[in-house]
Design a protein around this motif. Structure first.
Motif, PDB file in Angstrom:
ATOM      1  N   LEU A   1      -1.898  20.247  -3.950  1.00 15.10           N
ATOM      2  CA  LEU A   1      -1.541  21.231  -4.906  1.00 15.10           C
ATOM      3  C   LEU A   1      -3.712  21.228  -5.644  1.00 15.10           C
ATOM      4  O   LEU A   1      -3.695  22.543  -5.828  1.00 15.10           O
ATOM      5  CB  LEU A   1      -1.074  20.035  -6.284  1.00 15.10           C
ATOM      6  CG  LEU A   1       0.103  19.840  -6.198  1.00 15.10           C
ATOM      7  CD1 LEU A   1       0.883  18.911  -7.096  1.00 15.10           C
ATOM      8  CD2 LEU A   1       0.886  21.470  -6.395  1.00 15.10           C
TER       9      LEU A   1
ATOM     10  N   ILE B   1      -4.134  24.504  -3.840  1.00 12.08           N
ATOM     11  CA  ILE B   1      -3.280  25.555  -4.772  1.00 12.08           C
ATOM     12  C   ILE B   1      -3.807  26.059  -5.896  1.00 12.08           C
ATOM     13  O   ILE B   1      -4.265  27.254  -6.171  1.00 12.08           O
ATOM     14  CB  ILE B   1      -2.045  25.351  -5.027  1.00 12.08           C
ATOM     15  CG1 ILE B   1      -1.367  25.100  -4.096  1.00 12.08           C
ATOM     16  CG2 ILE B   1      -1.101  26.153  -5.716  1.00 12.08           C
ATOM     17  CD1 ILE B   1       0.547  24.900  -4.132  1.00 12.08           C
ATOM     18  N   PHE B   2      -4.561  24.605  -6.625  1.00  9.75           N
ATOM     19  CA  PHE B   2      -4.901  24.851  -8.277  1.00  9.75           C
ATOM     20  C   PHE B   2      -6.359  26.122  -7.799  1.00  9.75           C
ATOM     21  O   PHE B   2      -7.131  25.977  -8.810  1.00  9.75           O
ATOM     22  CB  PHE B   2      -4.812  24.168  -8.802  1.00  9.75           C
ATOM     23  CG  PHE B   2      -3.038  23.668  -9.327  1.00  9.75           C
ATOM     24  CD1 PHE B   2      -2.784  25.055 -10.893  1.00  9.75           C
ATOM     25  CD2 PHE B   2      -2.596  23.304  -9.082  1.00  9.75           C
ATOM     26  CE1 PHE B   2      -1.787  24.598 -11.671  1.00  9.75           C
ATOM     27  CE2 PHE B   2      -0.711  23.130  -9.626  1.00  9.75           C
ATOM     28  CZ  PHE B   2      -0.592  24.649 -10.651  1.00  9.75           C
ATOM     29  N   ASN B   3      -6.923  24.943  -6.939  1.00 10.62           N
ATOM     30  CA  ASN B   3      -8.061  25.391  -7.137  1.00 10.62           C
ATOM     31  C   ASN B   3      -8.548  26.408  -5.741  1.00 10.62           C
ATOM     32  O   ASN B   3      -9.785  25.770  -5.136  1.00 10.62           O
ATOM     33  CB  ASN B   3      -9.171  23.743  -6.886  1.00 10.62           C
ATOM     34  CG  ASN B   3      -8.836  23.364  -8.369  1.00 10.62           C
ATOM     35  OD1 ASN B   3      -9.923  23.787  -9.323  1.00 10.62           O
ATOM     36  ND2 ASN B   3      -8.476  22.013  -7.961  1.00 10.62           N
ATOM     37  N   PHE B   4      -8.007  26.844  -5.619  1.00 10.82           N
ATOM     38  CA  PHE B   4      -7.652  28.011  -3.532  1.00 10.82           C
ATOM     39  C   PHE B   4      -9.524  28.139  -3.205  1.00 10.82           C
ATOM     40  O   PHE B   4      -9.557  28.303  -2.677  1.00 10.82           O
ATOM     41  CB  PHE B   4      -6.950  29.038  -3.742  1.00 10.82           C
ATOM     42  CG  PHE B   4      -7.555  30.325  -3.726  1.00 10.82           C
ATOM     43  CD1 PHE B   4      -7.077  30.663  -5.962  1.00 10.82           C
ATOM     44  CD2 PHE B   4      -8.056  31.533  -3.887  1.00 10.82           C
ATOM     45  CE1 PHE B   4      -7.668  32.011  -6.453  1.00 10.82           C
ATOM     46  CE2 PHE B   4      -8.128  32.532  -4.285  1.00 10.82           C
ATOM     47  CZ  PHE B   4      -8.105  32.774  -5.850  1.00 10.82           C
TER      48      PHE B   4
ATOM     49  N   TYR C   1      -2.910  20.036 -14.636  1.00 10.24           N
ATOM     50  CA  TYR C   1      -1.955  19.641 -14.338  1.00 10.24           C
ATOM     51  C   TYR C   1      -1.139  18.434 -14.092  1.00 10.24           C
ATOM     52  O   TYR C   1      -1.725  17.572 -14.023  1.00 10.24           O
ATOM     53  CB  TYR C   1      -1.839  20.917 -12.735  1.00 10.24           C
ATOM     54  CG  TYR C   1      -2.912  20.437 -11.524  1.00 10.24           C
ATOM     55  CD1 TYR C   1      -2.663  18.653 -10.792  1.00 10.24           C
ATOM     56  CD2 TYR C   1      -4.070  20.896 -11.786  1.00 10.24           C
ATOM     57  CE1 TYR C   1      -3.356  18.521  -9.890  1.00 10.24           C
ATOM     58  CE2 TYR C   1      -4.901  20.440 -10.586  1.00 10.24           C
ATOM     59  CZ  TYR C   1      -4.623  19.227  -9.741  1.00 10.24           C
ATOM     60  OH  TYR C   1      -5.803  18.581  -8.975  1.00 10.24           O
TER      61      TYR C   1
END
Lengths: 154, 1149
Positions: A101, A104-107, A154
């Motif tokens: 995650l 994903i969120f801080n790609f 998140y």
């Protein structure tokens, strides 16, 4: 020289793609499709290397994520495995016990770390401390963006 | 304004940020595409806003969507906008997006050049950093060219952070813009000793990559790397250095010898597997390069093989895999040491892991022998049956075929066995390699004469057997086999037992479901079979059977006439008409068999795959040359050099070439006659091609006739197994016979040394079961063997194959320096050596010259080779000595590829400056010397010609003597006391690949006429075995232009000169000149050494001066493609010649 680096989940969802050479979009899609398929069907405990066209594919699974590289013929596979491992360590160090995650969120952060570590398919910095330092400094310059984005929740 | 900001921030509150987007996508799993399309609409709105923060946010989201596979190329311009933001925050986002989305085809990249340049020179190292990172992903040739200099400067930046990035990116720049390699290289070399280890390792990385493309350039760095290797403790760097050595050793065996020890030490001591593996790899490379030279390195091979065995036996699958991979490298040069580990490798064939099995398969290829081939293939066939997944099965199939067909079927002792293996393989369903099996069948049937009968029988069964026809023919590639089967049955139908039955099988309605090209073969070969049937029944009074056959064809062919495939249709209707006609004749009881058979008379011979490519291009044929004069309207500046060459070329070459051709033709005819006389059926390979297929023991394998004609059908056992059994029995029998014989012998020679006959059968003992007559493939006569075939012209790294040591004229001198090439070929090397396309040498040179011109603002050329420095020094000295200096240029080349008489060597073509050679002179690398002659004209009567001798051969050249046949006007200056025809000794010798320069002084009396001098260079070619005297003829061409010196002149002096009235006039009109006026002037200045005095609109005055002080003035006017030149000079004939030369220059463009 490394040609590309892909991160994808067990379901084959791409989490990060870095191309160290210019490929056309069509080629990229083809490579992603072929390589993920090939890697995902590999039974556990088989070796981490594959031959795909003229490239050596080196992959390794960390938790739910596959880290996968395309190498040229002359490159050292074992060194690449170590390189992937170092990248995971760097992510771990930055995010603190990294999980899928985080990426994903801080790609974009994952990309920035990668850019500090590898450039143009070659390792530029092997020291974890130096990468951490330059990430920190660059991030401090980006403070305004951080405010704008309100820190990940998140 | 304030309101706007507030409004902007309110807007932003409603924007989705990246996290929202990601979360949204995760929440809309079932209608993701729809959700994303609404998001993209929002992003489009956001991009329209002025606020850069909003834009950056939008671009960031786009980058994410791009990763998911959505096309975001439409936002390329917005990405550039965000990139150019002054804030690092946005810049970083912009560059990230660019590096993910841009590729060479992205047109907005053009717009970024200046922005990137600005960022590169930013005081903030992170600005520079992101720009460099971005550049590494999307650098294009244009960007590379424009920014090379900036990046080079960054290589010496104060911060190591920037330096190491810049060094690494230079490699990308080299790939895109290879010309930058030469100027950047010295600095790159410097970085190897950078105080910062990161920069050092970056430089090692880059040089390692470069050295893999063209190791020769980096050989000089070996000592430095050796030092680094022994001192470095960083495994990352160490691995790269060792890899680099792996690339260098093939060029320098001495280096290899030196490396063995430290590398074996590392192998023993290191605990890092990656390093160990790299060391083993490099040791293997070293051993390969040494294998010819040093006999006592078996210890090192043993060490490697042992280490690899340990790797293969390891439980870690990765090590197993790599061990096998490295083993296959050893296999190529030291098959014996690997073969002893056959057990281990066969064991790996049973590994769970497919990758490992594949690697083991690779190794098998090199392990087969005549003795174990059948056994190994049997094992593989078992694997084929068990294999899951078509990819692995296909791989097995190709391997089986590879193994069997390698080196011209070297290991096959029984071709019936091989055919049955192929037939068994056709039972594989869903394979993609049907065509491979088919081509093998064709190959064997055509080339192994003895097997045809058997093959035909097998193929007939295949045709009769319906299993290949069933299933989806579109996907089932195996039906390709029928192509071969039908062709073999048709072509060799005389071997068929029951041609009628086969014919019937080939005309079944189901055939119409096959792919078109196969049907076409069916139809064609049905006709062949028809002919055979007719011939069989020839002479029978009641030709009932023959008529039935005709009827069969007439009944069945209409099906094919209706085919959608044109090829099938055409053949079918053609043959149908033929058969109808024959039927009519048959009904009249006319004998037709003979005529029909005649349709398919003659035998088809196999042709080598590369035959067409190897047909030598006839001399004098130049496909690039204009046949007619090109229309003047289409001329352009850059076409000019070509035309220059083309026009002058034929004068010298044509007559000579035709002569050669006739001689050559006569010779070829003779050879052909002889060949045909000695062999009525086969045209065997021509002498030159025999070398290519020179596999010992293949052409005439010893003959032992053993009758195995009818294979026994053992029920429940696949065919090939029978052969295995039979073969074993046969061998046993043979062995027994041999033993008997030996015993006999022993009995006869009792008392002599006893032989142990219980030992293993040696390779030579196995005799093939058939009289095998492998027909070699046909090659064109005079075929040129070449290594070029394997080079991939599209290799992106090819451009990096720059010889950094090669002489490139100094850019500042360039406008004066002209180059003379003499390329020599010698007939006796013709068949042995590689073709070297002369054009390529020249183009390469021209490229580098042009680049130099473009790069005048760059730093001076770095001279890297010793003799170059010497040359520079020489030039300097020369400059000091002589005030006026002039380089004159001839571009000559000389090619002689035919004829026994070396007198022909004398023809040398020459043409004007900077041409692209269009001549088709094929020369040989091995024995080619390129001469650069720069005439140095100075003084009243002396001319210095500098000649660069380059030895491109593999042999040592010594005792070179240079001689020129003096004319009355021009004489080679010889030392005092020497005779007028004595040669001058060239004061050096030339090892292979080395060039050096010598200067010769000529005295010239009159300069008003152009001069040509004939010359000869004699030398001794020393090779390992022998030394021979050789000579090379050439011509030196002094044009009148070459006596002119570019001399500036002021307009008032010029006016006075014209007024003086001492000058005589002449004029010249040039029609159809279609080039800008300034180009025209530049061309006159460049080619004819004039300088512009004054220019007003389309009118210019020009001036030049000869070495003997003649003034030459030109007034050039242009209007409407017509150029008129009014010229004045105090020497009319000089002027006439100069004008002629100018005319020639322009008539050629």
């Amino acid at each position: 020289m490394m040609r590309f680096l892909l991160l994808f989940s067990r379901q084959g969802k791409l989490r990060l793609q870095k191309w160290f050479m210019a490929f056309s979009d069509r080629d990229k899609k083809k490579i992603i499709r072929d390589v993920t398929q090939m890697v995902l069907v590999r039974p556990p405990k088989s070796c981490n290397f594959l031959q795909w066209r003229d490239l050596k594919i080196v992959y390794r699974r960390y938790a739910s994520l596959y880290f996968c590289c395309g190498l040229e013929q002359g490159d050292n596979e074992l060194l690449t495995l170590e390189l992937l491992h170092r990248y995971v360590e760097l992510l771990d160090q930055y995010f603190g016990n990294v999980c899928e995650l985080d990426i994903i969120f801080n790609f974009e952060k994952a990309y920035f770390i990668l850019d500090e570590f590898i450039i143009g398919g070659e390792v530029q910095e092997t020291s974890k401390a130096s990468v951490a330092k330059s990430m920190e400094e660059a991030d401090s310059l980006q403070e305004t963006m951080e405010e704008y984005l309100n820190k990940p929740t998140y | 304004m304030a309101l706007k900001i507030v409004k902007g921030s309110i807007d932003r509150m409603f924007d989705k940020n990246l996290q929202d987007l990601v979360r949204g996508i995760r929440n809309h799993k079932e209608d993701e595409a729809k959700y994303i399309s609404t998001c993209i609409d929002e992003i489009k709105q956001e991009l329209k806003q002025d606020n850069i923060a909003v834009k950056a946010n939008a671009v960031c989201k786009l980058t994410y969507l791009q990763m998911l596979g959505y096309d975001v190329s439409w936002a390329a311009f917005n990405i550039v906008e965000v990139m150019s933001s002054s804030k690092f925050t946005y810049k970083r986002i912009g560059y990230l997006a660019a590096s993910q989305c841009f590729h060479e085809g992205t047109d907005v990249i053009m717009l970024t050049t200046n922005q990137i340049r600005k960022d590169l020179s930013s005081p903030n190292q992170y600005d520079t950093g992101v720009a460099l990172t971005g550049l590494s992903c999307f650098v294009t040739p244009d960007l590379a060219r424009d920014l090379a200099n900036d990046i080079m400067t960054l290589m010496s930046h104060t911060k190591p952070y920037i330096r190491k990035k810049a060094v690494l990116i230079m490699y990308k720049v080299f790939l895109k813009y290879p010309e930058s390699l030469r100027p950047a290289f010295p600095r790159l070399k410097e970085k190897l000793e950078d105080p910062d280890p990161g920069v050092q390792s970056a430089a090692v990385n880059v040089i390692c990559e470069l050295a893999r493309r063209n190791p020769k350039n980096y050989l000089s760095l070996a000592p430095l790397f050796f030092k680094l290797m022994t001192s470095s403790t960083n495994n990352w760097v160490l691995i790269k250095i060792i890899k680099l050595f792996g690339a260098l050793t093939p060029l320098e065996p001495r280096l290899g010898k030196k490396l063995i020890e430290p590398l074996t030490n590392l192998i023993h001591s290191t605990s890092a597997m990656s390093l160990l593996y790299e060391c083993v790899n490099t040791v293997i490379a070293v051993l390969i390069s040494l294998s010819s030279g040093m006999p006592n390195h078996s210890a090192s091979i043993q060490l490697c093989v042992q280490k690899l065995r340990i790797l293969i036996e390891d439980s870690d699958q990765n090590l197993k895999y790599l061990g096998l991979l490295a083993m296959s490298k050893i296999l190529k040069t030291h098959p014996k040491s690997v073969q002893s580990h056959k057990d281990l490798i066969l064991q790996c064939l049973d590994d769970k892991d497919e990758s490992i099995r594949l690697r083991a398969l690779d190794l098998l290829y090199g392990m087969v022998s005549k003795k174990n081939l059948m056994e190994i293939v049997k094992k593989l066939m078992l694997h084929v049956d068990k294999a899951e997944g078509t990819t692995y099965r296909d791989e097995l199939l190709t391997k089986i075929i590879d193994i069997c067909s390698q080196s011209n079927f070297q290991y096959i002792t029984n071709f019936e066995w091989y055919i049955s293996i192929l037939v068994e393989l056709t039972r594989l369903e869903g394979t993609r390699h049907g065509h491979l099996i088919a081509s093998q069948m064709l190959d064997v049937a055509i080339r192994v004469k003895a097997i045809r009968g058997f093959a035909v029988a097998q193929m007939a069964t295949l045709l009769d057997n319906a299993h290949l026809l069933t299933g989806n023919t579109q996907r089932n590639g195996i039906c390709e086999v029928l192509y071969a089967a039908a062709w073999i049955c048709g072509e060799f139908s005389e071997h068929l037992e029951d041609p009628m039955q086969t014919l019937e099988a080939m005309l079944r309605p189901k055939v119409a479901t096959l792919p078109g090209h196969i049907q076409a073969v069916y139809v064609q070969n049905a006709a062949k079979l028809f002919a055979t049937v007719l011939r069989k029944h020839d002479g029978e009074t009641e030709s009932q059977a023959a008529q039935e056959t005709s009827q069969l064809l007439i009944d069945r062919l209409p099906l094919f006439v209706q085919s959608a495939n044109l090829e099938v249709q055409e053949r079918a209707s053609c043959i149908l008409q033929l058969v109808k006609y024959i039927q009519k004749l048959q009904q009249k009881n006319v004998e037709v068999a003979e005529e029909v058979t005649a349709l398919f008379a003659g035998e088809l011979n196999p042709v080598a795959p590369k035959a067409q490519k190897k047909v030598p291009i006839p001399e004098g044929l130049d496909l690039d040359a204009w046949i007619n004069e090109p229309p003047s309207g289409s001329e352009s500046e850059d076409e000019k050099p070509k035309a220059v060459f083309a026009k002058e070329e034929p004068k010298h070459s044509r007559s000579r070439h035709t002569e050669v051709d006739e001689k050559e033709l006569a010779r070829r005819r003779e050879v052909r006659k002889q060949e045909q006389a000695s062999n009525p059926f086969y045209i065997k390979a021509s002498p030159s091609s025999q070398k290519v297929y020179d596999a010992p023991g293949v052409e005439h394998i010893p003959v032992v006739q053993i009758d195995l004609s009818v294979p026994l059908k053992v029920p429940g056992m696949p065919m090939s197994d029978q052969y295995l059994k039979l073969e074993e029995e046969r061998r046993q029998k043979e062995k027994a016979e041999r033993k008997k014989k030996e015993k006999k012998k022993k009995r006869e020679k009792r008392g002599k040394e006893r032989k142990a006959d219980s030992g293993p059968e040696s390779e030579e003992d196995i005799t093939p079961a058939h009289q095998v007559d492998i027909v070699t493939e046909e090659m064109p006569e005079n075929a040129l063997p070449s290594d070029d075939d394997d080079k991939d012209p599209n290799d992106p790294h090819k451009a990096l194959d720059i010889d950094l040591d090669k002489y490139v004229p100094h850019c500042r001198h360039l406008q004066f320096i002209h180059v003379l090439h003499i390329v020599m070929c010698r007939n006796e090397f013709f068949s042995k050596t590689e073709i070297y396309d002369f054009r390529r040498i020249q183009k390469k040179m021209l490229c580098s010259i042009e680049t130099r011109l473009n790069q005048l603002s760059w730093f001076p050329v770095q001279k890297s080779s010793k003799h170059k420095k010497k040359k520079q020094k020489k030039e300097k000295e020369e400059k000091e000595k002589k005030k006026k200096k002039r380089h004159h240029h001839h571009h000559q080349h000389h090619g002689d590829a035919g004829g026994e008489d070396s007198v022909q060597n004398g023809t040398v073509e020459e043409e004007e400056p900077l041409p692209v050679s269009q001549s088709h002179s094929v020369s040989l690398k091995r024995e080619v010397k390129v001469y650069d002659i720069q005439g140095n004209h100075q003084d009243e009567s002396k001319v210095v010609v500098s000649v660069i001798f380059e030895n491109k051969s593999d042999s040592f050249l010594k005792a070179m003597e240079f001689n020129v046949l003096d004319s009355l006007n021009s004489k080679l200056q010889r030392p005092e006391g020497a005779g007028a025809h004595d040669s001058l000794t060239v004061p050096f010798q030339l090892p292979p690949g080395v060039s050096n320069e010598a200067r010769f002084v000529f005295s010239v009396q009159s300069i008003v006429m152009p001069q040509k001098l004939k010359g000869t260079l004699t030398f001794i070619v020393k090779s390992d075995e022998s030394s021979t005297h050789e000579k090379l003829d050439f011509k030196l061409h002094f044009t009148c232009t070459s006596y002119l010196i570019t001399t500036p002149c002021y307009s008032d002096a010029y006016a006075k000169l014209l007024e003086s009235g001492d000058l005589k006039g002449s004029s010249l009109r040039l029609e159809g000149i279609n080039m800008p006026f300034h180009h025209l002037l530049a061309r006159i200045c460049f080619h004819h050494h004039f300088s512009v005095v004054e220019r007003i609109d389309s009118c210019a005055s020009m001036y030049s001066r000869s070495i003997q002080g003649h003034h030459v003035c030109l007034l050039v006017k242009t209007s409407d493609q017509t150029v008129s030149i009014d010229a004045k000079c105090d020497e009319p004939s000089l002027l006439g010649n100069v004008l002629d030369e100018i005319k020639q220059t322009f008539s050629k463009c």
